[in-house]
Design a protein around this motif. Structure first.
Motif, PDB file in Angstrom:
ATOM      1  N   VAL A 133       0.856  -1.185   0.000  1.00 39.09           N
ATOM      2  CA  VAL A 133       0.000   0.000   0.000  1.00 39.09           C
ATOM      3  C   VAL A 133       0.895   1.238   0.000  1.00 39.09           C
ATOM      4  O   VAL A 133       1.682   1.444   0.921  1.00 39.09           O
ATOM      5  N   PHE A 134       0.780   2.043  -1.058  1.00 40.09           N
ATOM      6  CA  PHE A 134       1.529   3.285  -1.159  1.00 40.09           C
ATOM      7  C   PHE A 134       0.671   4.424  -0.619  1.00 40.09           C
ATOM      8  O   PHE A 134      -0.518   4.522  -0.938  1.00 40.09           O
ATOM      9  N   VAL A 135       1.293   5.290   0.176  1.00 38.10           N
ATOM     10  CA  VAL A 135       0.534   6.320   0.889  1.00 38.10           C
ATOM     11  C   VAL A 135       1.141   7.699   0.669  1.00 38.10           C
ATOM     12  O   VAL A 135       2.360   7.879   0.793  1.00 38.10           O
ATOM     13  N   CYS A 136       0.287   8.670   0.339  1.00 35.58           N
ATOM     14  CA  CYS A 136       0.662  10.081   0.403  1.00 35.58           C
ATOM     15  C   CYS A 136      -0.515  10.827   1.019  1.00 35.58           C
ATOM     16  O   CYS A 136      -1.523  10.215   1.371  1.00 35.58           O
ATOM     17  N   THR A 137      -0.410  12.113   1.172  1.00 36.95           N
ATOM     18  CA  THR A 137      -1.465  12.853   1.870  1.00 36.95           C
ATOM     19  C   THR A 137      -2.783  12.824   1.101  1.00 36.95           C
ATOM     20  O   THR A 137      -3.812  12.399   1.615  1.00 36.95           O
ATOM     21  N   ALA A 138      -2.749  13.285  -0.159  1.00 34.99           N
ATOM     22  CA  ALA A 138      -3.985  13.452  -0.924  1.00 34.99           C
ATOM     23  C   ALA A 138      -4.366  12.225  -1.743  1.00 34.99           C
ATOM     24  O   ALA A 138      -5.491  12.153  -2.244  1.00 34.99           O
ATOM     25  N   ASN A 139      -3.458  11.258  -1.893  1.00 34.28           N
ATOM     26  CA  ASN A 139      -3.693  10.101  -2.755  1.00 34.28           C
ATOM     27  C   ASN A 139      -4.119  10.543  -4.156  1.00 34.28           C
ATOM     28  O   ASN A 139      -4.973   9.944  -4.788  1.00 34.28           O
ATOM     29  N   SER A 140      -3.476  11.617  -4.632  1.00 33.98           N
ATOM     30  CA  SER A 140      -3.854  12.159  -5.934  1.00 33.98           C
ATOM     31  C   SER A 140      -2.724  12.131  -6.948  1.00 33.98           C
ATOM     32  O   SER A 140      -2.961  12.414  -8.122  1.00 33.98           O
ATOM     33  N   ALA A 141      -1.488  11.797  -6.531  1.00 32.94           N
ATOM     34  CA  ALA A 141      -0.378  11.829  -7.481  1.00 32.94           C
ATOM     35  C   ALA A 141       0.646  10.743  -7.178  1.00 32.94           C
ATOM     36  O   ALA A 141       0.647   9.674  -7.786  1.00 32.94           O
ATOM     37  N   ARG A 142       1.544  10.993  -6.211  1.00 31.81           N
ATOM     38  CA  ARG A 142       2.655  10.076  -5.980  1.00 31.81           C
ATOM     39  C   ARG A 142       2.211   8.657  -5.643  1.00 31.81           C
ATOM     40  O   ARG A 142       2.725   7.682  -6.207  1.00 31.81           O
TER      41      ARG A 142
END
Length: 224
Positions: A101-110
């Motif tokens: 599971v890859f996680v970033c703040t907005a889950n909109s790019a990275r």
């Protein structure tokens, strides 16, 4: 005398010398899959902060590690291996996972790009989530995927809590998300947010860094 060859041998010798200390070898093993702050290294190794500083300085002098400033807390830095850190050396850390599971703040790019890239390198399932998901995937991320012929998932940004299970292998690709989750993640990749800059170059730089790191991680992550 072949000067270039001699310089290469001397650089390798310097790396081996830097790794002659057990603590520095452990630090490099930890950094082979993710970035860590000095305080996280101190906690993991259980050694004093001044010793961590000494070991990091020795590794930096050998050209094995570099530092980057956190985009979240500007007083914080992350340590990562340089591109040539392991040339002639063998990484020592492997992991197992049933799903990544890859996680970033907005889950909109990275994190969206990372999950899509992972599918091109490994048969282990992957998905993504955000600590504060946006309403839609960033236009720049979609354009980047198109430029690289990468199929993005069709799902809109989702909250991490809606996708995460106890058995997942978590990779944070955002400093804000990592510092919000703390020790909940298995690995952290300190990758600048391309949405903040908004240019094609910023998105392509993030894409290239994700591609490089995923290509290194995939063969060392085994299905469980």
């Amino acid at each position: 005398m072949n000067t270039e060859r001699t310089d290469t041998v001397e650089a390798r010798a310097a790396r081996h010398a830097a790794l002659s200390d057990p603590s520095r070898l452990r630090i490099v093993d930890l950094l082979t899959l993710g970035d860590l702050s000095p305080s996280e290294i101190r906690t993991t190794l259980g050694i004093a902060g001044n010793l961590v500083t000494h070991h990091l300085n020795a590794l930096e002098s050998a050209g094995m590690v570099a530092r980057s400033r956190s985009e979240a807390d500007k007083r914080r830095s992350y340590i990562h291996l340089t591109d040539n850190a392991l040339v002639g050396l063998t990484p020592g850390r492997t992991e197992g996972a049933s799903r990544v599971v890859f996680v970033c703040t907005a889950n909109s790019a990275r994190s969206q790009l990372a999950a899509a890239l992972w599918a091109t390198h490994s048969s282990i399932p992957a998905t993504s989530g955000g600590t504060r998901p946006a309403e839609q995937i960033a236009v720049g991320a979609i354009a980047t995927a198109n430029r690289h012929d990468l199929d993005l998932p069709q799902e809109p940004p989702r909250a991490l809590g809606a996708v995460l299970t106890d058995s997942d292998f978590v990779v944070t690709v955002c400093d804000n998300a990592h510092e919000e989750l703390g020790v909940a993640g298995h690995l952290h990749w300190s990758i600048p947010d391309p949405v903040r800059v908004g240019t094609d170059d910023a998105f392509d730089t993030a894409y290239d860094e994700l591609e490089r790191r995923i290509a290194e991680l995939a063969p060392r992550l085994t299905a469980t």
